[in-house]
Design an enzyme around this catalytic site. Structure first.
Site, PDB file in Angstrom:
ATOM      1  N   GLU A 148      26.346  11.409  25.681  1.00 43.38           N
ATOM      2  CA  GLU A 148      25.805  10.847  24.453  1.00 43.38           C
ATOM      3  C   GLU A 148      26.790   9.815  23.904  1.00 43.38           C
ATOM      4  O   GLU A 148      28.005   9.997  24.042  1.00 43.38           O
ATOM      5  CB  GLU A 148      25.605  11.941  23.391  1.00 43.38           C
ATOM      6  CG  GLU A 148      24.885  13.181  23.879  1.00 43.38           C
ATOM      7  CD  GLU A 148      25.062  14.355  22.916  1.00 43.38           C
ATOM      8  OE1 GLU A 148      25.255  14.108  21.704  1.00 43.38           O
ATOM      9  OE2 GLU A 148      25.028  15.502  23.375  1.00 43.38           O
ATOM     10  N   LYS A 153      29.281   8.180  21.411  1.00 42.04           N
ATOM     11  CA  LYS A 153      30.107   8.703  20.325  1.00 42.04           C
ATOM     12  C   LYS A 153      30.066   7.702  19.168  1.00 42.04           C
ATOM     13  O   LYS A 153      30.880   6.777  19.102  1.00 42.04           O
ATOM     14  CB  LYS A 153      31.535   8.955  20.791  1.00 42.04           C
ATOM     15  CG  LYS A 153      32.403   9.704  19.788  1.00 42.04           C
ATOM     16  CD  LYS A 153      33.769  10.009  20.374  1.00 42.04           C
ATOM     17  CE  LYS A 153      34.606  10.827  19.395  1.00 42.04           C
ATOM     18  NZ  LYS A 153      34.914  10.068  18.174  1.00 42.04           N
ATOM     19  N   CYS A 187      38.510 -34.824   5.187  1.00 42.71           N
ATOM     20  CA  CYS A 187      38.257 -36.164   4.640  1.00 42.71           C
ATOM     21  C   CYS A 187      38.967 -36.404   3.315  1.00 42.71           C
ATOM     22  O   CYS A 187      38.814 -37.488   2.727  1.00 42.71           O
ATOM     23  CB  CYS A 187      36.762 -36.408   4.478  1.00 42.71           C
ATOM     24  SG  CYS A 187      35.983 -35.363   3.212  1.00 42.71           S
ATOM     25  N   SER A 239      36.656  19.600  16.514  1.00 40.28           N
ATOM     26  CA  SER A 239      36.976  18.269  17.031  1.00 40.28           C
ATOM     27  C   SER A 239      36.831  18.293  18.554  1.00 40.28           C
ATOM     28  O   SER A 239      36.441  19.311  19.135  1.00 40.28           O
ATOM     29  CB  SER A 239      38.394  17.877  16.627  1.00 40.28           C
ATOM     30  OG  SER A 239      39.322  18.846  17.086  1.00 40.28           O
ATOM     31  N   GLU A 287       0.828  -1.200   0.000  1.00 39.22           N
ATOM     32  CA  GLU A 287       0.000   0.000   0.000  1.00 39.22           C
ATOM     33  C   GLU A 287       0.863   1.251   0.000  1.00 39.22           C
ATOM     34  O   GLU A 287       0.570   2.225  -0.708  1.00 39.22           O
ATOM     35  CB  GLU A 287      -0.933  -0.016   1.213  1.00 39.22           C
ATOM     36  CG  GLU A 287      -1.980   1.086   1.198  1.00 39.22           C
ATOM     37  CD  GLU A 287      -2.945   0.979   2.362  1.00 39.22           C
ATOM     38  OE1 GLU A 287      -3.753   1.911   2.548  1.00 39.22           O
ATOM     39  OE2 GLU A 287      -2.895  -0.040   3.086  1.00 39.22           O
TER      40      GLU A 287
END
Length: 740
Positions: free
Chosen positions: A130, A132, A453, A94, A47
């Site tokens: 938070e 990073k 094997c 930074s 849909e």
């Protein structure tokens, strides 16, 4: 983010294309947010695709109706010739780093000293923590609420315009309601680990090279010139702040203005223009307007709480579905941010708590090959032992031969080794400059004969693996199948691990899983490591495994493409092993989660005489090969959707899932408004918080027991409060606590 509960407008009555396009944009955007941001879709994919297709067609037929914030802009336009440079109006700085509590405390002392010189004594700091995220920093510029530019961080001063690719990311809003005239949102473009794994699987199946890690995948995708290519790669976005904001265009520097004034984006102006105070409030403002903001952002009043939170993130790191390399700590107060300013390229008011490195460099001694349970040959590295994340590593995975070729690591190379938590260590790449050595060994190749094997190997055209075709006779495959059968997630036979399985095979006591049920304590006592008590316990554990439900048996016997979830779905649909073996690929494909190709593989394995022999012998031994409990639609919990999170006191996740599905409930992994109940254990984390926010009933293990016995009635609003659903304080375990 609160769910969008506003009613949708009715479709226009007339045939005006402009009215129809406006209505379609509203409806498509509404459903996009329900799916990608709120995890609570209201309509099915078909849909949604029909609505999206109609909008796309109308815009093509009526180009005068084109709009920059139309949902169709996510499809991607024509490829670019090159990426253009963009100068940031406000530099993307930074962060300085901290690794230990004393370094974070020294950062706080430096801020106090600086503010003291500014005339601010004893500031009352509030800190925001938070994750990073290890991705690609991004600047999103909105004008009058419409996304007009997305730029990479670059060197902090100048980045690259990647708007054409960022528009294709579903979680990036193209339009922001109630936005100021100019709004710059900053965040991280990343690729979730599950999406990264699926992308690599698709590329390997298509014969394409695989990517090294999620961050490189995200960065490489964003810098592609063709947005249609970017749209095929699953990128996501976290917002973590705001740069330049302005109430009018005249108050903000022009995009790309090399002489832009940083004053236009100072912290104080952010609060004034947005009408909020503090960094955490800004994040909430972004979330309310459709931006994904990490739900585990927290506010703390003292440095000790910050250190504790960073330690929690480090402990959870390996269970997250996205890569993080630390925690960002910011001063919440906007005015204090402004007064603290920056030193060099680092803001004084923010710092990154960096986690210990999880990589090391050592020598690759050899590349050897092991046999998987389906005959796949897997390369792994033999290493000069090296300590990585506190653990001595002497072997590491190389995944598959195509990944090995892409990495181009060879015996004698110095290589980079990565270890992430409990994940098997892996060789990432050669160390820098190794590829330039003239005396490197030849690239390792898969063996021409099976190392277990000695059967000649073969490489199917559609496979990323060279294989041993000796099904049933290869001891390497027998070992892997038996090890899988007894494992905790399968038949869970206590006392039988890798060492014991190998011992039983080498002594000739077992060849397949069915042989386990003929073992006696007298036989085991004759083996090294067993006494009478331990031998009896193992035999008893093998006998108890006969009681494992049919779904577990399906997973345990080792059918290609049948994992735990598929095993449960097949058992619920077909009910008996005989019905399952008689099913056609078309009938198998009607099972939830089983596609056409997967159905063909399952049918082929079920028709294998060796599998038939194993099934018949397991039946004779008394193993469960029929589904107990009610058929689908007949269980007491039919129609309920339940999510499990955290660690329950006595039940494993698998046991709880089995009991719920046996009662007719559907167990899923994510919480939405359609979730009937959340069963929460210790370290429940963000799923608990989301459930409480959405008003989803929360049960503990006792409440789960009541649900199974008494039925859905205990979930009613007027039910007693002793079912574990009381409003308790979560312990901030986060999404990692339950592996999501």
């Amino acid at each position: 983010m609160s769910a969008d509960t506003s009613p949708l407008p009715a479709p226009p009555a007339g045939d005006d294309p402009a009215e129809r396009v406006a209505w379609l944009r509203t409806v498509v955007e509404h459903h996009r947010r329900r799916y990608y941001e709120q995890d609570d879709p209201e309509i099915g994919d078909e849909e949604y695709d029909a609505l999206f297709g109609e909008l796309e067609r109308l815009e093509q037929e009526h180009p005068e109706l084109d709009a920059a914030d139309s949902p169709t802009k996510r499809v991607g336009g024509a490829p670019l010739d090159k990426l253009t440079k963009v100068r940031h109006e406000q530099p993307m700085l930074s962060l300085a780093n901290a690794h230990r509590p004393e370094e974070l405390e020294a950062w706080v002392d430096r801020m106090r000293n600086h503010l003291s010189r500014e005339g601010i004594e004893d500031p009352a700091f509030r800190f925001v923590t938070e994750p990073k995220v290890d991705g690609l920093a991004m600047s999103l510029r909105y004008e009058d609420g419409v996304l007009v530019r997305a730029a990479t961080r670059g060197d902090g001063e100048v980045g690259e315009d990647v708007t054409h690719n960022v528009r294709t990311i579903p979680s990036v809003p193209l339009h922001v309601p109630d936005a100021p005239a100019v709004l710059e949102v900053r965040g991280e473009i990343y690729m979730a680990l599950k999406d990264f794994e699926r992308l690599n699987e698709r590329r390997a199946q298509a014969g394409e090279s695989t990517f090294m890690n999620p961050r490189n995948s995200a960065a490489g995708t964003i810098r592609q010139l063709d947005p249609k290519l970017a749209k095929t790669r699953p990128l996501s976005f976290w917002a973590y702040g705001v740069g330049v904001v302005a109430a009018s265009r005249a108050d903000a520097p022009d995009a790309g203005d090399g002489a832009a004034s940083a004053a236009a984006g100072t912290s104080s102006s952010v609060g004034e223009v947005l009408g909020v105070e503090g960094h955490h409030a800004v994040l909430l403002w972004l979330r309310e307007r459709g931006f994904p903001v990490n739900e585990d952002v927290r506010v703390h009043d003292d440095p000790a709480a910050v250190v504790a939170r960073c330690a929690e993130w480090q402990e959870r790191r390996d269970r997250l579905d996205f890569e993080i390399d630390g925690v960002v700590v910011k001063v919440d107060d906007h005015e204090l941010q402004r007064r603290l300013g920056s030193v060099g390229r680092d803001p004084r008011w923010a710092i990154a708590w960096k986690f210990p490195p999880r990589t090391a460099v050592t020598t690759l001694l050899d590349v050897v090959w092991s046999v998987g349970k389906f005959g796949d040959l897997h390369p792994y590295a033999v290493l000069d032992p090296v300590v990585v994340s506190g653990v001595t590593v002497s072997q590491a995975t190389l995944h598959n031969e195509e990944d090995l070729a892409r990495k181009d690591v060879r015996p004698g190379d110095r290589v980079i080794v990565l270890r992430a938590g409990d994940v098997i260590p892996q060789v990432v790449s050669p160390a820098p400059h190794e590829v330039d050595r003239e005396d490197r060994a030849d690239p390792p190749r898969p063996p021409a004969r099976c190392p277990a094997c000695d059967t000649p190997t073969e490489k199917p055209e559609d496979s990323v693996f060279t294989r041993c075709p000796n099904r049933g006779g290869c001891p390497g495959q027998q070992y892997q199948l038996l090890k899988h059968y007894v494992s905790r997630g399968a038949m869970d036979i206590e006392g039988l691990g890798e060492k014991q399985v190998l011992q039983l095979l080498q002594q000739g006591l077992v060849r397949t899983a069915a042989d386990l049920y003929a073992l006696t304590a007298e036989q085991l006592v004759e083996l090294e490591g067993y006494g009478e008590i331990s031998a009896t316990r193992v035999v008893d554990a093998i006998a108890r495994s006969k009681e494992q439900p049919f779904a577990r048996v399906l997973f345990a016997i080792g059918l290609e493409e049948v994992g735990q979830v598929t095993g449960r779905n097949l058992a619920a649909r077909f009910r008996t092993i005989d019905a399952l073996r008689a099913a056609t690929p078309e009938q198998l494909a009607e099972t939830p989660g089983v596609g056409g190709k997967m159905a063909e593989i399952i049918a082929e394995r079920l028709a294998d005489p060796a599998v038939g022999e194993l099934v018949d012998r397991l039946r004779a031994a008394g193993v469960q090969l029929e589904q107990e409990g009610p058929a689908p639609g007949e269980g007491a919990l039919d129609g309920l959707t339940v999510v499990l999170t955290g660690t329950l006191p006595t039940l494993t996740r698998e046991q709880a899932t089995e009991r719920l599905t046996a009662a007719g409930a559907r167990v899923t992994t994510s919480v939405s408004r359609k979730t009937s109940a959340l069963v929460a254990g210790e370290s429940a984390g963000s799923k608990l918080e989301k459930a409480e926010r959405l008003g989803v009933p929360v049960l503990d293990e006792e409440g789960l027991g009541r649900l199974l016995v008494e039925g859905p009635g205990i979930l009613a609003p007027d039910a007693d409060d002793d079912d574990g659903g009381e409003d308790t304080e979560p312990d901030d375990g986060g999404p990692a606590a339950d592996g999501s």
